[in-house]
Design a protein around this motif. Structure first.
Motif, PDB file in Angstrom:
ATOM      1  N   ALA A 419       6.943  -9.537   7.852  1.00 38.47           N
ATOM      2  CA  ALA A 419       6.461  -8.614   8.878  1.00 38.47           C
ATOM      3  C   ALA A 419       6.723  -7.163   8.503  1.00 38.47           C
ATOM      4  CB  ALA A 419       7.121  -8.924  10.227  1.00 38.47           C
ATOM      5  N   ILE A 420       7.675  -6.917   7.608  1.00 37.73           N
ATOM      6  CA  ILE A 420       7.986  -5.562   7.153  1.00 37.73           C
ATOM      7  C   ILE A 420       7.222  -5.228   5.869  1.00 37.73           C
ATOM      8  CG2 ILE A 420       9.835  -4.051   6.344  1.00 37.73           C
ATOM      9  CD1 ILE A 420       9.967  -4.586   9.295  1.00 37.73           C
ATOM     10  N   PHE A 421       7.207  -6.149   4.919  1.00 35.13           N
ATOM     11  CA  PHE A 421       6.498  -5.899   3.668  1.00 35.13           C
ATOM     12  C   PHE A 421       6.243  -7.226   2.967  1.00 35.13           C
ATOM     13  CE2 PHE A 421       6.077  -4.755  -0.826  1.00 35.13           C
ATOM     14  CZ  PHE A 421       5.181  -3.711  -0.734  1.00 35.13           C
ATOM     15  N   GLU A 422       5.045  -7.355   2.375  1.00 30.61           N
ATOM     16  CA  GLU A 422       4.680  -8.568   1.651  1.00 30.61           C
ATOM     17  C   GLU A 422       4.508  -8.242   0.171  1.00 30.61           C
ATOM     18  OE1 GLU A 422       1.736 -11.222   3.051  1.00 30.61           O
ATOM     19  OE2 GLU A 422       2.082 -10.777   5.162  1.00 30.61           O
ATOM     20  N   MET A 423       4.971  -9.145  -0.672  1.00 29.08           N
ATOM     21  CA  MET A 423       4.860  -8.948  -2.113  1.00 29.08           C
ATOM     22  C   MET A 423       3.483  -9.352  -2.627  1.00 29.08           C
ATOM     23  SD  MET A 423       7.671  -7.607  -2.980  1.00 29.08           S
ATOM     24  CE  MET A 423       7.523  -7.714  -4.767  1.00 29.08           C
ATOM     25  N   SER A 424       2.876 -10.387  -2.052  1.00 28.37           N
ATOM     26  CA  SER A 424       1.542 -10.792  -2.470  1.00 28.37           C
ATOM     27  C   SER A 424       0.507  -9.910  -1.786  1.00 28.37           C
ATOM     28  CB  SER A 424       1.305 -12.268  -2.130  1.00 28.37           C
ATOM     29  OG  SER A 424       1.477 -12.482  -0.742  1.00 28.37           O
ATOM     30  N   MET A 425      -0.632  -9.739  -2.419  1.00 33.59           N
ATOM     31  CA  MET A 425      -1.658  -8.831  -1.915  1.00 33.59           C
ATOM     32  C   MET A 425      -2.281  -9.375  -0.637  1.00 33.59           C
ATOM     33  SD  MET A 425      -4.941  -7.199  -3.915  1.00 33.59           S
ATOM     34  CE  MET A 425      -3.967  -6.111  -4.937  1.00 33.59           C
TER      35      MET A 425
END
Length: 813
Positions: A419-425
């Protein structure tokens, strides 16, 4: 000509032959309530002189309040009385990274736009109309000069604009770009057109919402969820969705328990009042018997629902919240504001979210992983993103007292929740990625058409020559174009088009043509010889894999083995007079400390880590102090023994092992106390030196306190000086085997080594400083071992007839 007096808080600029503008949605400006106690003054107008030389009236400063608010946020220090604050949506930072990554791929690909580089200029819309209009005007204005509707030079080669994330933001951008005929590619839903905005043109990268509506309906019918609730935004887009979805779902047998509208975020809308209304809506949702809630809205809608469900009404039963099935559109993906970083998002445990098509790009994952706030030039978003995502602060951004954790820049993005940041696009990021490639391929097709000599004209009317015309020279220049590795210097008394090209000064580069100034490489890189690119620095430390490191390690191991053999010889012949002379226990202690001295040199070789940095200087200082203290005790024993032989001497009471042990204990205790004080106040730690050597990064142990380091050396030198003085005075005492004269030689070697150490150490750099210290340790230890114990070993092994008591005692003549 005027300069923009209030530059945006967040922007990211990369130069290139062609520029792509981007309107991102990363942060929200949250104002406090304003109280009006008097009638506002009349609108202010000011005269500005534009580059054309004409003097005309400007428009009213519509953005004054927002600009002042953003100016205030630069201080980063907020109090309850502040008029505004900034809250970011860290997950949206990936949109910016996707664009940067796509531009990087295109510029590195020789098959797309050869000899033409793409650049970009990213501004934050702050989710408001006021700021979106403002930054869109900045994109089409002259760089660093906010002059609406004028371009004073040809530096702004804007060819397309990408944005925005939400429908209203896209509409605001389109209203401006429509006048200038600049193509716009949007990566969110299509904006609603009305009578005031007819015929706005844009290219939508995301799929049409009609397909998504059909998918939601099919899902509801599959699970027989016919009693549902509907949540939309209170704007034109939400009204259109209600008018579209209601009859479509009703015809298929879906009934609506409620249709609620969440207020839209605007700059003038007080955040507390807006969330209070959202709280009432969530309360109604929780009390409803409908267990399925379909949510249409802007990108931040679920963050606002989470606020209302979790924070403003603590009396809500979270079990009821978890029992709801939330169905989200691709636009309303599960995101969180920075202040929701530590919240328990399990309240949305039953979320079903539709998503735009995406693709797993391993190179993008590596690109995101390598992102670091310390080496990202021009990125005005990353510092705030890093602080907000990890809940820390960078020390160099504050002038006041820092409260909270300190950002190191080594935090791992993989540790953040989705919910804060995703590594996958994500789907939005992939739409931006495709938008950049669409622009690049369109330009490439234009430039490689069968009419090679025709000119390519961008939407601003600025003429770009293709590569063939560039090579032909249809050009009219006052000065030759400055190549990478040089910069322009304006000629005195001549127009600015006339300039000299001067090489970049040492330590700086330029990687573009016709740059005004060269710039420095980041700390981890250094300029190449041509001065047109930065080369990664090599990592340097005294390693076991290089000749110098393995040689010193071999010498240390060899002397350790020799010391162990000498100790074994003395233990085997422990009852012989030469071993028993001058306190056998002190001899053993000296040999053991010398053995440890040789082994301590190994702590200086290899990759510096926290443990070795803590032990290097402190272990070496304490062990050497024990060794020198043993030498001092042995010398003192020799002197006192001869003084006690005089008739009526009062020194007899001092002769014995107790005095020797006391000397060793107290002298070593003082050095140990210095080391403990050092570790307690400013302990050594692993560090990276990127400045001393141009082409290398030195991995080293930072001593923490240079003063304490020299205190350790100084005390050791003091003990050595005292021991040398006492041994020198006792060197002529009568004895066939007077150990004092051998101690004199050993301390002479010891002092000579460490006196030459200081200038050699100060004049060395990098791993050679460490090598000098290791050599000094080995040299001084070998001096003590050789001068004191080689004569004894010679007698024990080769001249055993001399190892008798009567041979060791000799009277004065």
């Amino acid at each position: 000509m005027v300069s923009d007096p209030h530059p945006p808080l967040h922007e990211y600029h990369q130069t290139g032959h062609l520029l792509v503008g981007v309107i991102a949605s990363h942060s929200l400006i949250i104002p406090s309530p304003l109280e009006f106690t008097a009638k506002p003054p009349p609108a202010l107008f000011e005269e500005l002189r534009f580059c054309t030389g004409n003097s005309i009236k400007t428009l009213k400063q519509l953005y004054e309040l927002a600009l002042n608010c953003i100016n205030q946020t630069r201080s980063k220090v907020f109090t309850p009385g502040d008029r505004c604050s900034v809250s970011s949506v860290p997950k949206n930072y990936q949109h910016i990274l996707a664009l940067v990554f796509a531009v990087k791929e295109i510029n590195e690909n020789p098959r797309i736009l050869p000899n033409i580089s793409l650049g970009f200029h990213i501004y934050d819309s702050y989710f408001t109309a006021r700021w979106t209009y403002y930054v869109t005007m900045l994109l089409i204005s002259t760089p660093e000069r906010f002059v609406p509707n004028y371009k004073c030079d040809r530096q702004n080669n804007l060819i397309a604009v990408i944005g925005g994330l939400d429908a209203d933001i896209s509409r605001y951008v389109a209203m401006i770009l429509n006048f200038y005929k600049i193509p716009q590619l949007i990566y969110g839903p299509a904006p609603v057109m009305n009578d005031k905005t007819p015929g706005l043109s844009f290219y939508q990268m995301a799929p049409n919402e009609d397909v998504q509506n059909a998918g939601i309906l099919a899902l509801l019918l599959l699970f027989r969820w016919t009693w549902i609730g509907l949540v939309v935004m209170d704007n034109d887009n939400g009204e259109r969705l209600v008018q579209t979805v209601f009859p479509m779902f009703s015809q298929s047998g879906i009934c609506f328990a409620f249709i609620e509208k969440i207020p839209q975020y605007t700059f003038v809308n007080e955040i507390n009042n807006m969330l209070h209304q959202g709280d009432k809506i969530v309360d109604k949702i929780m009390k409803s018997k409908a267990n399925v809630v379909v949510v249409y809205g802007e990108s931040y809608i679920m963050a606002m629902v989470a606020w209302s469900a979790f924070f403003l009404e603590p009396e809500h039963d979270t079990k009821k919240t978890r029992s709801k099935v939330w169905i989200l559109t691709a636009q309303g993906e599960l995101t969180a504001f920075v202040f929701q970083r530590s919240w328990d998002l399990q309240i949305f445990n039953g979320v079903i979210c539709f998503a735009f098509h995406s693709n797993d790009l391993p190179a993008f994952h590596q690109f995101v992983t390598s992102r670091n706030p310390s080496d990202t030039r021009g990125d005005g978003f990353i510092m705030d993103f890093w602080e907000n995502a990890f809940g820390c602060v960078f020390t160099n951004r504050f002038l006041s007292e820092i409260k909270g954790d300190i950002c190191t820049g080594e935090e791992k993005l993989e540790s953040l929740q989705a919910a804060i940041f995703e590594m996958s696009m994500t789907g939005h990021s992939y739409s931006i990625y495709n938008a950049i490639y669409a622009v690049a391929h369109a330009l490439h097709t234009m430039s490689s058409s069968r009419f090679k000599q025709r000119r390519m004209v961008d939407s601003q009317g600025w003429t770009l020559e293709t590569h063939h015309l560039w090579q032909a020279r249809p050009l009219s220049l006052c000065s030759e174009i400055c190549q990478p590795g040089s910069s322009k210097r304006v000629k005195e008394g001549e127009p600015f088009c006339c300039y000299d090209c001067i090489p970049c000064p040492e330590g700086k580069i330029s990687d573009q043509m016709d740059v005004n100034e060269c710039y420095k490489c980041i700390d981890k890189k250094y300029p190449n010889r041509k001065g047109d690119s930065c080369i990664p620095k090599e990592i340097s430390f005294l390693s076991y894999e290089e000749t110098l490191g393995i040689s010193l390690a071999f010498i240390a191991a060899s002397f350790s083995l020799i010391t162990a053999l000498v100790l074994g010889i003395f233990i085997k012949h422990h009852n012989t007079p030469i071993v028993k002379a001058n306190n056998r226990d002190l001899t053993y202690a000296l040999l053991i400390s010398l053995l440890l001295c040789f082994l301590s040199a190994l702590l200086f070789i290899g990759h510096p880590v926290k443990v070795t940095c803590l032990l290097r200087q402190t272990a070496f200082g304490i062990i050497f102090s024990v060794a020198v203290s043993c030498v001092l005790a042995k010398t003192t024993t020799v002197v006192l023994a001869f003084m006690a032989t005089r008739p009526g001497s009062s020194m007899r009471k001092w002769v014995g092992k107790r005095l020797a042990y006391s000397i060793v204990f107290f002298c070593s205790l003082i050095q140990a106390s210095i080391c403990v004080l050092w570790l307690a106040n400013s302990a050594p730690y692993p560090d990276v030196d990127t400045h001393t050597l141009v082409e290398e990064m030195i991995l080293e142990c930072n001593e923490g306190s240079v003063t304490m380091f020299y205190c350790v050396l100084g005390y050791m030198g003091f003990l050595a000086t005292v021991s040398f003085t006492v041994a020198f005075l006792a060197r002529k005492l009568p004895d066939s085997f007077n150990e004092a004269k051998f101690i004199t030689f050993s301390m002479l070697v010891f002092c000579s080594v460490w006196l030459t150490f200081i200038p050699a150490y100060m004049s060395s750099k990098g791993k050679y400083m460490v090598a000098v210290e290791v050599f000094s340790i080995l040299g001084s230890s070998a001096g003590l071992l050789g001068c004191i114990f080689s004569p004894k070993c010679f007698i024990i092994l080769l001249r055993p007839e001399l190892n008798k008591r009567k041979k060791l005692m000799r009277k004065k003549n």
